[in-house]
Design a protein around this motif. Structure first.
Motif, PDB file in Angstrom:
ATOM      1  N   LYS A  65       0.845  -1.194   0.000  1.00 33.95           N
ATOM      2  CA  LYS A  65       0.000   0.000   0.000  1.00 33.95           C
ATOM      3  C   LYS A  65       0.874   1.236   0.000  1.00 33.95           C
ATOM      4  O   LYS A  65       2.062   1.170   0.337  1.00 33.95           O
ATOM      5  CB  LYS A  65      -0.950   0.007   1.195  1.00 33.95           C
ATOM      6  CG  LYS A  65      -0.291   0.181   2.540  1.00 33.95           C
ATOM      7  CD  LYS A  65      -1.374   0.208   3.627  1.00 33.95           C
ATOM      8  CE  LYS A  65      -0.769   0.404   4.991  1.00 33.95           C
ATOM      9  NZ  LYS A  65      -1.798   0.505   6.023  1.00 33.95           N
ATOM     10  N   ASP A 119     -12.674  -1.036  -0.345  1.00 28.84           N
ATOM     11  CA  ASP A 119     -12.800   0.355  -0.794  1.00 28.84           C
ATOM     12  C   ASP A 119     -11.493   1.133  -0.794  1.00 28.84           C
ATOM     13  O   ASP A 119     -11.488   2.352  -0.713  1.00 28.84           O
ATOM     14  CB  ASP A 119     -13.847   1.079   0.058  1.00 28.84           C
ATOM     15  CG  ASP A 119     -13.484   1.052   1.535  1.00 28.84           C
ATOM     16  OD1 ASP A 119     -12.497   0.382   1.902  1.00 28.84           O
ATOM     17  OD2 ASP A 119     -14.191   1.704   2.329  1.00 28.84           O
ATOM     18  N   GLU A 120     -10.371   0.405  -0.881  1.00 29.50           N
ATOM     19  CA  GLU A 120      -9.068   1.066  -0.974  1.00 29.50           C
ATOM     20  C   GLU A 120      -8.211   0.375  -2.032  1.00 29.50           C
ATOM     21  O   GLU A 120      -8.295  -0.829  -2.215  1.00 29.50           O
ATOM     22  CB  GLU A 120      -8.318   1.002   0.369  1.00 29.50           C
ATOM     23  CG  GLU A 120      -8.922   1.875   1.446  1.00 29.50           C
ATOM     24  CD  GLU A 120      -8.108   1.833   2.729  1.00 29.50           C
ATOM     25  OE1 GLU A 120      -6.932   1.431   2.696  1.00 29.50           O
ATOM     26  OE2 GLU A 120      -8.673   2.207   3.769  1.00 29.50           O
ATOM     27  N   CYS A 121      -7.365   1.150  -2.682  1.00 28.41           N
ATOM     28  CA  CYS A 121      -6.469   0.617  -3.713  1.00 28.41           C
ATOM     29  C   CYS A 121      -5.287  -0.117  -3.068  1.00 28.41           C
ATOM     30  O   CYS A 121      -4.877   0.222  -1.956  1.00 28.41           O
ATOM     31  CB  CYS A 121      -5.938   1.748  -4.581  1.00 28.41           C
ATOM     32  SG  CYS A 121      -7.220   2.705  -5.406  1.00 28.41           S
ATOM     33  N   SER A 180      -7.885  -1.529  -7.782  1.00 35.38           N
ATOM     34  CA  SER A 180      -8.391  -0.160  -7.698  1.00 35.38           C
ATOM     35  C   SER A 180      -9.917  -0.201  -7.740  1.00 35.38           C
ATOM     36  O   SER A 180     -10.531   0.061  -8.782  1.00 35.38           O
ATOM     37  CB  SER A 180      -7.831   0.648  -8.867  1.00 35.38           C
ATOM     38  OG  SER A 180      -8.227   1.978  -8.786  1.00 35.38           O
ATOM     39  N   SER A 229     -13.316   3.115  -4.164  1.00 35.70           N
ATOM     40  CA  SER A 229     -12.233   3.868  -3.513  1.00 35.70           C
ATOM     41  C   SER A 229     -12.297   5.349  -3.912  1.00 35.70           C
ATOM     42  O   SER A 229     -12.893   5.705  -4.919  1.00 35.70           O
ATOM     43  CB  SER A 229     -10.868   3.265  -3.832  1.00 35.70           C
ATOM     44  OG  SER A 229     -10.642   3.252  -5.210  1.00 35.70           O
ATOM     45  N   LYS A 230     -11.651   6.182  -3.120  1.00 30.56           N
ATOM     46  CA  LYS A 230     -11.664   7.629  -3.370  1.00 30.56           C
ATOM     47  C   LYS A 230     -10.915   7.959  -4.660  1.00 30.56           C
ATOM     48  O   LYS A 230      -9.913   7.337  -4.981  1.00 30.56           O
ATOM     49  CB  LYS A 230     -11.017   8.357  -2.198  1.00 30.56           C
ATOM     50  CG  LYS A 230     -11.831   8.267  -0.922  1.00 30.56           C
ATOM     51  CD  LYS A 230     -11.181   9.111   0.172  1.00 30.56           C
ATOM     52  CE  LYS A 230     -12.063   9.191   1.391  1.00 30.56           C
ATOM     53  NZ  LYS A 230     -11.849   8.119   2.349  1.00 30.56           N
ATOM     54  N   LYS A 252      -7.220   6.610  -6.208  1.00 30.50           N
ATOM     55  CA  LYS A 252      -7.086   5.947  -7.513  1.00 30.50           C
ATOM     56  C   LYS A 252      -6.037   6.656  -8.373  1.00 30.50           C
ATOM     57  O   LYS A 252      -5.239   6.007  -9.041  1.00 30.50           O
ATOM     58  CB  LYS A 252      -8.417   5.938  -8.262  1.00 30.50           C
ATOM     59  CG  LYS A 252      -9.442   5.000  -7.699  1.00 30.50           C
ATOM     60  CD  LYS A 252     -10.651   4.997  -8.614  1.00 30.50           C
ATOM     61  CE  LYS A 252     -11.911   4.794  -7.855  1.00 30.50           C
ATOM     62  NZ  LYS A 252     -13.096   4.781  -8.664  1.00 30.50           N
TER      63      LYS A 252
END
Length: 137
Positions: free
Chosen positions: A33, A61-63, A89, A93-94, A98
């Motif tokens: 990450k 919900d996160e890359c 991705s 996710s926000k 991304k």
């Protein structure tokens, strides 16, 4: 703030653990990450872990960047293995996250010498076991 496209540092552990996965095969997968402007290790999956264990380790919900060592048998009955780089991705996710992951991906991937197949996934169906298997053959 460092320029995400060129200034993303890669922690030494990322490269060392990838080399261990590639040469010693002590891991089935590695999840990376981005944290504080550098790519860091998040999780190491042991050799006994399955593809299902791997996919369940990814946040919804996160890359993340991931590397998976996929073992398979060819139609000629040969045991083989391919190292996959998967850019996770998810659609949920926000946008900023991304963008950071997308702009840093190629630079990070260059640090990992030995990747054989690359995949981009925005939802679990794009990296299902069947997709992985078809890309490996």
């Amino acid at each position: 703030m460092a320029n995400a496209a060129s200034g993303m540092a890669v922690h030494d552990d990322c490269k060392l653990k990838f080399l261990e996965l590639k040469s010693k095969r002590n891991y089935r997968y590695i999840i990376f990450k981005i944290e504080d402007q550098q790519v860091v290790l998040e999780k190491l999956g042991g050799p006994e872990e399955s593809y299902d264990d791997f996919t369940k380790s990814l946040p919804e919900d996160e890359c993340r960047y991931t590397v998976f060592d996929f073992d398979f048998v060819t139609s000629e009955n040969c045991q083989k293995s391919k190292i996959f780089f998967i850019a996770w991705s998810p659609d949920t996710s926000k946008v900023r996250m991304k963008m950071v992951y997308a702009s840093s991906k190629d630079r990070f991937k260059r640090e990992l010498d030995g990747i054989q197949v690359e995949l981009q996934a925005t939802d679990p169906s794009e990296m299902s076991f069947d997709v992985i298997k078809s890309r490996a053959l």
